[in-house]
Design a protein around this motif. Structure first.
Motif, PDB file in Angstrom:
ATOM      1  N   ILE A  15       0.666  -1.337   0.471  1.00 36.71           N
ATOM      2  CA  ILE A  15      -0.323  -0.074   0.155  1.00 36.71           C
ATOM      3  C   ILE A  15       0.614   1.383  -0.128  1.00 36.71           C
ATOM      4  CG2 ILE A  15      -1.719  -1.048   1.354  1.00 36.71           C
ATOM      5  CD1 ILE A  15      -0.605   0.147   3.775  1.00 36.71           C
ATOM      6  N   VAL A  16       0.455   2.597  -0.530  1.00 37.58           N
ATOM      7  CA  VAL A  16       0.831   3.783  -0.042  1.00 37.58           C
ATOM      8  C   VAL A  16       0.051   4.687   0.839  1.00 37.58           C
ATOM      9  CG1 VAL A  16       1.433   6.256  -1.955  1.00 37.58           C
ATOM     10  CG2 VAL A  16       2.138   4.296  -1.990  1.00 37.58           C
ATOM     11  N   VAL A  17       0.192   5.136   1.915  1.00 37.89           N
ATOM     12  CA  VAL A  17      -0.255   6.018   2.732  1.00 37.89           C
ATOM     13  C   VAL A  17       0.232   7.853   2.367  1.00 37.89           C
ATOM     14  CG1 VAL A  17      -0.851   6.573   4.892  1.00 37.89           C
ATOM     15  CG2 VAL A  17      -0.622   4.227   4.321  1.00 37.89           C
ATOM     16  N   LYS A  18      -0.717   7.954   2.227  1.00 40.63           N
ATOM     17  CA  LYS A  18      -0.256   9.922   1.811  1.00 40.63           C
ATOM     18  C   LYS A  18      -1.085  10.010   2.987  1.00 40.63           C
ATOM     19  CE  LYS A  18      -0.413  14.328   0.423  1.00 40.63           C
ATOM     20  NZ  LYS A  18      -1.128  15.448   0.847  1.00 40.63           N
ATOM     21  N   VAL A  19       0.127  11.254   3.334  1.00 44.28           N
ATOM     22  CA  VAL A  19      -0.488  12.174   5.103  1.00 44.28           C
ATOM     23  C   VAL A  19      -0.069  14.169   4.339  1.00 44.28           C
ATOM     24  CG1 VAL A  19       1.206  11.844   6.068  1.00 44.28           C
ATOM     25  CG2 VAL A  19      -0.361  12.586   7.255  1.00 44.28           C
ATOM     26  N   GLY A  20      -0.783  14.845   4.880  1.00 41.25           N
ATOM     27  CA  GLY A  20      -0.808  16.071   4.361  1.00 41.25           C
ATOM     28  C   GLY A  20      -0.359  16.743   5.333  1.00 41.25           C
ATOM     29  N   SER A  21       0.571  17.836   4.699  1.00 43.93           N
ATOM     30  CA  SER A  21       0.998  18.433   5.968  1.00 43.93           C
ATOM     31  C   SER A  21       0.460  19.358   7.287  1.00 43.93           C
ATOM     32  CB  SER A  21       1.326  19.994   5.009  1.00 43.93           C
ATOM     33  OG  SER A  21       2.184  19.911   4.301  1.00 43.93           O
ATOM     34  N   SER A  22      -0.736  19.650   6.974  1.00 44.47           N
ATOM     35  CA  SER A  22      -1.646  19.909   7.802  1.00 44.47           C
ATOM     36  C   SER A  22      -2.239  18.441   8.783  1.00 44.47           C
ATOM     37  CB  SER A  22      -3.285  20.625   7.678  1.00 44.47           C
ATOM     38  OG  SER A  22      -3.791  19.522   6.771  1.00 44.47           O
ATOM     39  N   SER A  23      -2.441  17.947   9.066  1.00 50.86           N
ATOM     40  CA  SER A  23      -1.622  16.305   9.273  1.00 50.86           C
ATOM     41  C   SER A  23      -0.838  16.162  10.670  1.00 50.86           C
ATOM     42  CB  SER A  23      -2.604  15.614   8.639  1.00 50.86           C
ATOM     43  OG  SER A  23      -3.705  15.395   8.304  1.00 50.86           O
ATOM     44  N   LEU A  24       0.487  17.031  10.144  1.00 50.82           N
ATOM     45  CA  LEU A  24       1.295  16.675  10.844  1.00 50.82           C
ATOM     46  C   LEU A  24       1.855  17.144  11.901  1.00 50.82           C
ATOM     47  CD1 LEU A  24       3.340  14.595   8.049  1.00 50.82           C
ATOM     48  CD2 LEU A  24       2.310  13.789  10.198  1.00 50.82           C
ATOM     49  N   THR A  25       1.412  18.854  11.422  1.00 56.99           N
ATOM     50  CA  THR A  25       2.315  19.736  11.917  1.00 56.99           C
ATOM     51  C   THR A  25       1.300  20.843  12.754  1.00 56.99           C
ATOM     52  OG1 THR A  25       1.730  21.188   9.830  1.00 56.99           O
ATOM     53  CG2 THR A  25       3.585  20.174   9.870  1.00 56.99           C
ATOM     54  N   THR A  26       1.419  21.507  14.109  1.00 55.86           N
ATOM     55  CA  THR A  26       1.210  22.735  14.001  1.00 55.86           C
ATOM     56  C   THR A  26       0.448  23.794  13.543  1.00 55.86           C
ATOM     57  OG1 THR A  26       2.454  23.783  15.395  1.00 55.86           O
ATOM     58  CG2 THR A  26       1.758  22.120  16.536  1.00 55.86           C
ATOM     59  N   ALA A  27      -0.618  24.532  13.648  1.00 57.84           N
ATOM     60  CA  ALA A  27      -1.039  25.931  12.919  1.00 57.84           C
ATOM     61  C   ALA A  27       0.115  27.030  13.161  1.00 57.84           C
ATOM     62  CB  ALA A  27      -2.507  26.258  13.964  1.00 57.84           C
TER      63      ALA A  27
END
Length: 371
Positions: A15-27
């Motif tokens: 599988i390939v799993v993609k995660v975005g910036s907003s899901s890993l960082t603070t505001a």
């Protein structure tokens, strides 16, 4: 009853799993260790169940903001590249430490558009991924923002994830973001309804997807994710679009988010590259008869079915084929230079010089696109 699409993604081996910036960082910028660890927990559990996982992770620019004392995502390219340079190290170190809790080794793979557009680069990337997975490592992929230019401004790691999914021969693609599913419109507005299953491209024809993430840290937005999901599913790869906060559920039972069924048979690497990855340098406008021949009967494109030519291309370059309404319906390898075609278009083969009585795009070098 579990849908075939959800069953396929839940049981997928690679599988390939993609995660975005907003899901890993603070505001405010900078990595959020709790969020990153939660994602790694879910990915590691999937690995322990026997799956091979490639992680496509955004976040380099966002991760570099706080260390550089920058309060918000910069607009100028030089500062974005500087932030990516700092943030890429931060991101890789964080993943190495977090996966290390499970004795898993990570390998960083930085790609630019050229690496999936140029055929030789594409094949080299395939070999690298294959060896990393065979050695039991978790490849962590990101766009090489430090040297990318246009890619930074329009950021499209969702499309990159879809291309990587085909490149590595993945059985499923997971797109994780700050939205828990696909909705008919902006989920913050009344009247927007959640779409649980997408069986065919027509199921999302009326969807109004935004182009920027709610946090402002990412660049893809739901429109980018929807385009990536449609690209992958059209090429035979089922997709689950879900919230990053639901990663554990998504990567185990897959009973959350929106599931996209594989809409076609798996394309060969060459046909996928031709249809979705290669740069197109020109356009051929077709009449209705030529569209029917190309799309319905899988025939070669002849000069008689062409009504106009755009672009500056040579024989061997990839071109787009457009129907009378202007929609792109296929892509293929041109058999003539752009300068040769104006005198040929609209003429049947029997009325052409003998040395020009060949296909403009041969059926073997033509890929119809899902509509």
């Amino acid at each position: 009853m579990v849908s075939p699409a959800r069953s396929a993604v839940a049981s997928a081996n690679r599988i390939v799993v993609k995660v975005g910036s907003s899901s890993l960082t603070t505001a405010a910028g900078g990595l959020d260790p709790t969020r990153l660890d939660a994602l790694v927990d879910a990915v590691s559990a999937r690995v322990s169940s026997g799956s091979q996982v490639v992680l496509v992770s955004s976040g380099a620019i966002a991760a570099g903001l706080a260390p550089l004392g920058i309060s918000r995502r910069p607009r100028d390219l030089a500062t974005q590249q500087a932030a990516a340079s700092v943030g890429q190290l931060t991101l890789a170190h964080a993943y190495a430490n977090s996966f290390g809790r499970y004795s898993l080794t990570v390998g960083q793979v930085l790609l630019t558009a050229d690496d999936v557009v140029r055929r030789a680069h594409y094949r080299n990337a395939q070999r690298t991924f294959s060896r990393l997975l065979a050695l039991g490592a978790v490849p962590v992929v990101n766009e090489n923002d430090t040297v990318a230019t246009e890619e930074i401004r329009f950021g499209d790691n969702d499309r990159l994830a879809a291309l990587v999914a085909h490149l590595v021969g993945a059985d499923a693609l997971f797109l994780l973001s700050d939205v828990d599913a696909l909705y008919s419109g902006d989920p913050r507005q009344p009247g927007a309804t959640r779409i649980a299953e997408v069986a065919s491209a027509s199921d999302v024809d009326g969807v109004r997807a935004g182009s920027v993430g709610a946090s402002g840290l990412g660049t893809g937005g739901m429109a980018s994710k929807l385009a990536a999901a449609r690209l992958a599913s059209a090429a035979g790869i089922p997709v689950l679009l879900a919230g990053a906060s639901d990663a554990a559920q998504a990567l185990s039972t897959a009973d959350c988010g929106t599931a996209f069924a594989a809409g076609g048979s798996r394309l060969t690497a060459r046909r996928f590259w031709l249809g979705y990855a290669a740069d197109a340098t020109g356009r051929l406008h077709l009449d209705a008869g030529a569209v029917a021949a190309v799309m319905g009967r899988r025939r070669s494109l002849l000069a008689a079915g062409i009504t106009d030519v755009d672009g500056d291309f040579e024989a061997g370059d990839v071109v787009e084929l457009l129907d009378p309404s202007g929609a792109v319906v296929a892509r293929g390898v041109a058999g003539f230079d752009a300068t040769e075609l104006p005198s040929l278009i609209g003429r049947s083969s029997q009325h052409l010089p003998e040395d020009q009585r060949r296909e403009v795009v041969h059926a073997d070098d033509l890929v119809p696109l899902a509509r």
